[in-house]
Scaffold this active site. Structure first.
Site, PDB file in Angstrom:
ATOM      1  CE1 TYR A   1       6.032  16.262  -7.188  1.00  0.00           C
ATOM      2  CE2 TYR A   1       6.987  14.165  -7.856  1.00  0.00           C
ATOM      3  CZ  TYR A   1       6.904  15.542  -7.988  1.00  0.00           C
ATOM      4  OH  TYR A   1       7.688  16.192  -8.909  1.00  0.00           O
TER       5      TYR A   1
ATOM      6  CB  VAL B   1       9.464  16.877 -17.865  1.00  0.00           C
ATOM      7  CG1 VAL B   1      10.588  17.603 -17.157  1.00  0.00           C
ATOM      8  CG2 VAL B   1       8.696  15.974 -16.918  1.00  0.00           C
TER       9      VAL B   1
HETATM   10  N1  GLN Z   1       6.968  14.303 -12.406  1.00  0.00           N
HETATM   11  C1  GLN Z   1       8.185  14.994 -12.769  1.00  0.00           C
HETATM   12  C2  GLN Z   1       9.271  14.716 -11.741  1.00  0.00           C
HETATM   13  O1  GLN Z   1       8.982  14.655 -10.585  1.00  0.00           O
HETATM   14  C3  GLN Z   1       7.901  16.457 -12.883  1.00  0.00           C
HETATM   15  C4  GLN Z   1       9.103  17.264 -13.325  1.00  0.00           C
HETATM   16  C5  GLN Z   1       8.760  18.412 -14.242  1.00  0.00           C
HETATM   17  O2  GLN Z   1       7.750  18.438 -14.933  1.00  0.00           O
HETATM   18  N2  GLN Z   1       9.688  19.321 -14.334  1.00  0.00           N
HETATM   19  O3  GLN Z   1      10.410  14.575 -12.086  1.00  0.00           O
END
Ligand code: GLN
Length: 307
Positions: free
Chosen positions: A191, A261
């Protein structure tokens, strides 16, 4: 609307959003993301007809983060088909992207594939189904548009893994309900890797153009998804692509879209275009302030959305 008019609108509104919209802050819960220059701002629009328009930092790569959830889900959907809906729902969560609360109440079934819990289940499915998950996923996204240099960022992966407490909790909670088949550590490693893909706005909008073209890549004419699968992914982006701000994005912009994000947003106008924006300053929901501001102004000025 003619190509040159759309291009003018992109340029005008880029300048406007850049000057008037500088609130928000860069994501800092993943240490490596906090290093990105907050004032970066790029846009790239690709039309199905072949035109494309670029402005600002549109060729600079950034971490696409949760935007990759659309791509990992697309691959899992092709592998599992409709059976995927026994493990993931299709409703907006109304909660933050990394919220745990519904997973306990709803017994380990995430509301949709675009919140973290949903994408962790998708990572688990891909781990079970793909002989070489890391390579196979990369080959899948590279093959969509012959973008052979797309890659993961090991630095971002490691940075997120070091502080991935909420995702670790989510994965273990879902495992306790029987909705994770593989070992949680392996699922989480995959992930985090999926979230670390880097792309520029130009690459992002080229890559996602198949979702504006009934599932067919306009670049190499490959069928990536069926028409029905494409409709469903666009519907999910419309209703769930911005977590607990999905309603507001639909209200303001009126396009299916997905944020990350890292400050990126991809949005689709079916049969017409895909548009990618990147500006790292985020609002409290984890979505790019300037990107949303620009896209609202863009669909208003071009008088074109899905509604
Ligand atoms: N890798 C980030 C997380 O798992 C992805 C979150 C996002 O982009 N909203 O928190």
């Amino acid at each position: 609307m003619t190509g040159s008019t759309l291009e003018n609108i992109v340029h005008q509104l880029y300048a406007q959003s850049n000057t008037h919209c500088n609130s928000g802050s860069v994501a800092n819960y993943i240490p490596q993301l906090a290093e990105v220059a907050p004032e970066k701002f790029g846009i790239h629009l690709c039309e199905v007809s072949g035109n494309s328009y670029s402005v600002g930092d549109s060729t600079e790569k950034f971490s696409i983060q949760s935007i990759s959830k659309v791509l990992s889900f697309a691959l899992a959907y092709t592998l599992v088909g409709e059976a995927i809906w026994t493990r993931i729902g299709v409703e907006p969560s109304g909660t933050a992207f990394n919220s745990l609360i519904q997973i306990e109440i709803e017994r380990g079934i995430p509301r949709n594939p675009f919140i973290n819990a949903g994408a962790i289940v998708v990572a688990d499915i891909l781990l079970s189904k793909l002989p070489q998950p890391q390579e196979d996923f990369l080959n899948f996204i590279r093959g969509i548009n012959n973008l052979d240099h797309l890659d993961y960022s090991p630095v971002i992966t490691a940075s997120e893994k070091a502080v991935g407490y909420r995702n670790i909790a989510l994965c273990n909670l879902m495992k306790s309900f029987g909705n994770i088949d593989n070992e949680p550590e392996a699922v989480l490693d995959f992930y985090f890797l999926l979230c670390s893909i880097e792309m520029s706005c130009q690459e992002l909008s080229q890559l996602f153009l198949f979702l504006a073209n009934n599932g067919i890549s306009p670049h190499n004419h490959k069928t990536i998804l069926s028409k029905s699968q494409t409709k469903r992914i666009n519907a999910l982006m419309q209703t769930c692509g911005f977590y607990d701000e999905s309603g507001e994005f639909a209200f303001k912009v009126g396009l299916p879209g997905k944020s990350g994000v890292g400050g990126g947003i991809i949005a689709i106008l079916p049969n017409q275009y895909s548009i990618a924006t990147w500006s790292p300053r985020l609002n409290s929901k984890g979505n790019s302030v300037k990107g949303i501001h620009f896209l609202e102004a863009f669909t208003s000025a071009s008088e074109n959305s899905i509604f």
